[in-house]
Design an enzyme around this catalytic site. Sequence first.
Site, mmCIF file in Angstrom:
data_model
loop_
_atom_site.group_PDB
_atom_site.id
_atom_site.type_symbol
_atom_site.label_atom_id
_atom_site.label_comp_id
_atom_site.label_asym_id
_atom_site.label_seq_id
_atom_site.Cartn_x
_atom_site.Cartn_y
_atom_site.Cartn_z
ATOM 1 N N TYR A 148 -7.639 -0.999 12.891
ATOM 2 C CA TYR A 148 -7.704 -1.903 14.247
ATOM 3 C C TYR A 148 -8.158 -1.152 15.380
ATOM 4 C CZ TYR A 148 -5.172 -5.106 11.623
ATOM 5 O OH TYR A 148 -4.785 -6.106 10.515
ATOM 6 N N LYS A 217 0.512 4.306 2.021
ATOM 7 C CA LYS A 217 -0.526 4.271 1.139
ATOM 8 C C LYS A 217 -0.829 5.838 1.159
ATOM 9 C CE LYS A 217 -2.777 2.336 -2.261
ATOM 10 N NZ LYS A 217 -2.112 1.785 -3.442
ATOM 11 N N ASP A 264 1.596 -0.930 -2.057
ATOM 12 C CA ASP A 264 1.495 -1.805 -3.244
ATOM 13 C C ASP A 264 2.939 -2.192 -3.929
ATOM 14 O OD1 ASP A 264 0.823 0.882 -3.690
ATOM 15 O OD2 ASP A 264 -0.348 0.277 -5.287
ATOM 16 N N ASP A 288 0.378 -5.700 9.106
ATOM 17 C CA ASP A 288 -0.150 -7.024 9.207
ATOM 18 C C ASP A 288 0.167 -7.808 7.917
ATOM 19 O OD1 ASP A 288 -1.454 -9.133 10.394
ATOM 20 O OD2 ASP A 288 -3.338 -8.273 10.201
#
Length: 410
Positions: A148, A217, A264, A288
């Site tokens: 972002y 991640k 995930d 988000d």
Amino acid sequence: MADRIRLVDGALEVPDRPALAYIAGDGIGSDISPAMRRVVDSAVEAAYGGARRIAWQELLAGEKAYAECGQHLPQQTLEGLREHVVGIKGPLTTPVGGGFRSLNVAIRQALDLYSCIRPVKWYGSASPLRHPEQLDLVVFRENTEDVYAGVEYEAGSPECRKLLELLGQWGVGEAQVAPDSALGLKPISQVRSKRHVRKALRYARAEGRRRVTLMHKGNIMKHTEGAFLRWGYEVCEEPEFAGHFARQGQDSGGRIPVDDRIADNMFQQILTRSADYDLIVTTNLNGDLLSDAAAAAVGGLGMAPGGNVGDGLAVFEATHGSAPKYAGQDKVNPSSLILSAAMMLDYIGWGEAAGLVRRAVERTLAQRRGTYDLVRGWRAEPGVPGAPEPVELGCAAYAEALAENLAAGA
Ligand code: NAD
């Protein structure tokens, strides 16, 4: 007379008639913002009987600002948000693929509102979960960096070609990055990750949360997401936190456990083991995505509140966007913004009024009165014996139902 909220040595000083900044918002903002003010004013009146009242101060942003002064985010609005310390905003439209950058991101960055707090709690809507009441968690999303940051280069642009050339010199071959690629940067810094995790841990203590999970991640993006995880655990060892938080593998000894999950896996865990998760701290993009997915389990985007908080400054807003196709139809669900306002009331120390708002939402949904999204969900569920027939209300009428239930519950 209205007075400003002041920030003194990092703490809020809130007068009984505080001026609170609000931005109505684009699209459905014109429907949900008046509904929010109606309910909040009733809650404050019911809780404090006239001894306290909010003086709403409108600031312009988005299409309304552009129409009045030719700018989507005037400097005056940013200054106004800063001066008022606490504010609430409706959604602002961002064009996809071109045009100006997100105004929402610009506000968060300009005011350094570095943590986005999104509680996910079930109030009685239909849900794809068998036990939605077990899902009661808070997503803490980093708000200023990651993808972002807005550092992106269009495919074929001189900057992009230069960057590709540099990468080539560092041994990055075509197998990794195709020559016609667009490029974007994912900055994750130690300073910003740590201040975000600190805020989350302070929140966990203050709110009596029982577990903190770092979502990342890092198995794939080792130097960005992996570093976020490492820095997160380092914060747990700091003197302020070590006596209160136990990182994975340590004997908790009555402290709040802190563990981690790969992103995930986190998505499936909140559905399959909803009751196990309590406060999830993560990077910007993960947060988000996860908060929208979690919102789907408790009634969708119409039921998803949030707040952007920095070192004192705070701007509360719904998780959803401006939903242009429903704009001005008096149709959408204002609960997200109303529940965001309840977070704002808690933030300024007006917890009694915040509690009244939340109980009014619960009571109204228990009566099966709701906007189209809630009613559609209830009708699609197998019939619950003895449950009242759902009644569909417009946005403003739903706010009236909340105000009515609020007065009854005070
Ligand atoms: P959106 O969240 O505006 O709407 C997606 C869908 O969710 C809607 O079509 C509707 O079905 C449902 N929905 C959203 N809010 C609802 C409500 N209050 N009640 C009932 N149903 C609701 O997402 P989008 O269509 O992808 O984005 C529209 C615009 O909003 C874009 O310009 C986007 O950039 C912007 N946006 C702004 C914010 C923000 O202001 N913080 C956040 C997300 C998106």
